[in-house]
Motif scaffolding. Structure first.
Motif, PDB file in Angstrom:
ATOM      1  N   ASN A   1       0.821  -1.213   0.000  1.00  0.00           N
ATOM      2  CA  ASN A   1       0.000   0.000   0.000  1.00  0.00           C
ATOM      3  C   ASN A   1       0.853   1.261   0.000  1.00  0.00           C
ATOM      4  O   ASN A   1       0.526   2.243  -0.676  1.00  0.00           O
ATOM      5  N   THR A   2       1.951   1.237   0.747  1.00  0.00           N
ATOM      6  CA  THR A   2       2.817   2.410   0.841  1.00  0.00           C
ATOM      7  C   THR A   2       3.499   2.700  -0.488  1.00  0.00           C
ATOM      8  O   THR A   2       3.523   3.846  -0.954  1.00  0.00           O
ATOM      9  N   GLN A   3       4.062   1.666  -1.119  1.00  0.00           N
ATOM     10  CA  GLN A   3       4.748   1.870  -2.397  1.00  0.00           C
ATOM     11  C   GLN A   3       3.765   2.309  -3.475  1.00  0.00           C
ATOM     12  O   GLN A   3       4.093   3.132  -4.340  1.00  0.00           O
ATOM     13  N   SER A   4       2.541   1.777  -3.424  1.00  0.00           N
ATOM     14  CA  SER A   4       1.510   2.195  -4.376  1.00  0.00           C
ATOM     15  C   SER A   4       1.178   3.671  -4.204  1.00  0.00           C
ATOM     16  O   SER A   4       1.024   4.413  -5.189  1.00  0.00           O
ATOM     17  N   LEU A   5       1.098   4.112  -2.943  1.00  0.00           N
ATOM     18  CA  LEU A   5       0.796   5.522  -2.673  1.00  0.00           C
ATOM     19  C   LEU A   5       1.936   6.418  -3.145  1.00  0.00           C
ATOM     20  O   LEU A   5       1.691   7.471  -3.757  1.00  0.00           O
ATOM     21  N   VAL A   6       3.171   6.023  -2.874  1.00  0.00           N
ATOM     22  CA  VAL A   6       4.327   6.818  -3.306  1.00  0.00           C
ATOM     23  C   VAL A   6       4.370   6.904  -4.824  1.00  0.00           C
ATOM     24  O   VAL A   6       4.601   7.984  -5.397  1.00  0.00           O
ATOM     25  N   ASP A   7       4.119   5.790  -5.499  1.00  0.00           N
ATOM     26  CA  ASP A   7       4.097   5.789  -6.967  1.00  0.00           C
ATOM     27  C   ASP A   7       3.016   6.726  -7.488  1.00  0.00           C
ATOM     28  O   ASP A   7       3.248   7.494  -8.433  1.00  0.00           O
ATOM     29  N   LYS A   8       1.835   6.660  -6.881  1.00  0.00           N
ATOM     30  CA  LYS A   8       0.738   7.526  -7.324  1.00  0.00           C
ATOM     31  C   LYS A   8       1.076   8.991  -7.067  1.00  0.00           C
ATOM     32  O   LYS A   8       0.802   9.857  -7.917  1.00  0.00           O
ATOM     33  N   LEU A   9       1.678   9.272  -5.923  1.00  0.00           N
ATOM     34  CA  LEU A   9       2.058  10.648  -5.616  1.00  0.00           C
ATOM     35  C   LEU A   9       3.042  11.175  -6.647  1.00  0.00           C
ATOM     36  O   LEU A   9       2.897  12.301  -7.138  1.00  0.00           O
ATOM     37  N   ASN A  10       4.039  10.378  -6.983  1.00  0.00           N
ATOM     38  CA  ASN A  10       5.035  10.808  -7.972  1.00  0.00           C
ATOM     39  C   ASN A  10       4.399  11.024  -9.341  1.00  0.00           C
ATOM     40  O   ASN A  10       4.777  11.948 -10.073  1.00  0.00           O
ATOM     41  N   ARG A  11       3.426  10.193  -9.692  1.00  0.00           N
ATOM     42  CA  ARG A  11       2.760  10.345 -10.987  1.00  0.00           C
ATOM     43  C   ARG A  11       1.868  11.576 -11.030  1.00  0.00           C
ATOM     44  O   ARG A  11       1.710  12.198 -12.084  1.00  0.00           O
TER      45      ARG A  11
END
Length: 217
Positions: A37-47
């Motif tokens: 969940n954390t890595q998914s959130l970080v990826d979405k934030l960067n996108r």
């Protein structure tokens, strides 16, 4: 009698071992769940960094969607209100949940999207030995310049068996407690008028210097 005692002792040791093994397995499952969940959130934030400048409302909706199945904002908001929650109507509680989430977005989104690149290492999870429905997850935020910041998620398990985040501790500062203290202070300053505190919550959060609290710790 001696044989009975030996068998009893072995049984207890085996039971403790199996309980520890079950907790260890669940802890690793929780670590992987939080990491995903954390890595998914970080990826979405960067996108979506560029979206914030163009359409803040769309950015807010995307972040809210990403967090709603992982963070129990309603539970956090109720704890922020503390004992004063008993003085509110259901409508006021609903309104505060919305205000609470929006205040976080308004106060910290700009700093988040303009921050340097970072990564989050989820290091491990610990199931509470006294309550298997509570756990903590230790992680570390590492910036591009090499700065490291310890973060701990407080988690609880819902009746359906899903783990949800209910608090965050950043460099030793309990964020939920900091917000609760602020809510109590606002109640005193507004002479117990809880609707006035709800209405002014965004301004209250903006004046709460969490970075200063972290520095003091």
């Amino acid at each position: 009698m001696f044989v009975f005692r030996i068998h009893t002792l072995l049984g207890l040791v085996l039971a403790l071992f199996l309980a520890s093994a079950a907790h260890a397995g669940e802890a690793e499952d929780l670590r992987e769940y939080v990491d995903t969940n954390t890595q998914s959130l970080v990826d979405k934030l960067n996108r979506e960094r560029g979206l914030y400048e163009k359409d803040p409302e769309a950015f807010y909706r995307k972040m809210d969607e990403a967090l709603s199945d992982f963070v129990d904002f309603r539970r956090i908001a109720a704890r922020v209100m503390g004992r004063y929650a008993r003085q509110t109507t259901p409508e006021q509680r609903d309104e505060f949940v919305v205000k609470f989430k929006r205040s976080l977005f308004d106060s910290y989104a700009q700093a988040l999207v303009s921050a340097e690149e970072f990564k989050i290492n989820v290091q491990g999870a610990t199931i509470n030995p006294q309550d298997s429905g509570r756990a903590s997850v230790q992680m570390e935020v590492v910036t591009a310049s090499g700065n490291r910041y310890p973060v701990t998620y407080s988690m609880y398990k819902t009746d359906s068996g899903q783990w949800m985040m209910e608090n965050v501790i950043v460099e030793g500062v309990n964020i939920g407690l900091a917000f609760r203290d602020r809510f109590s202070q606002e109640m005193e300053e507004n002479r117990g008028r809880i609707q006035a505190v709800i209405d002014g919550w965004s301004d209250a959060v903006q004046s709460l210097n969490l970075e200063q609290e972290v520095d003091k710790s």
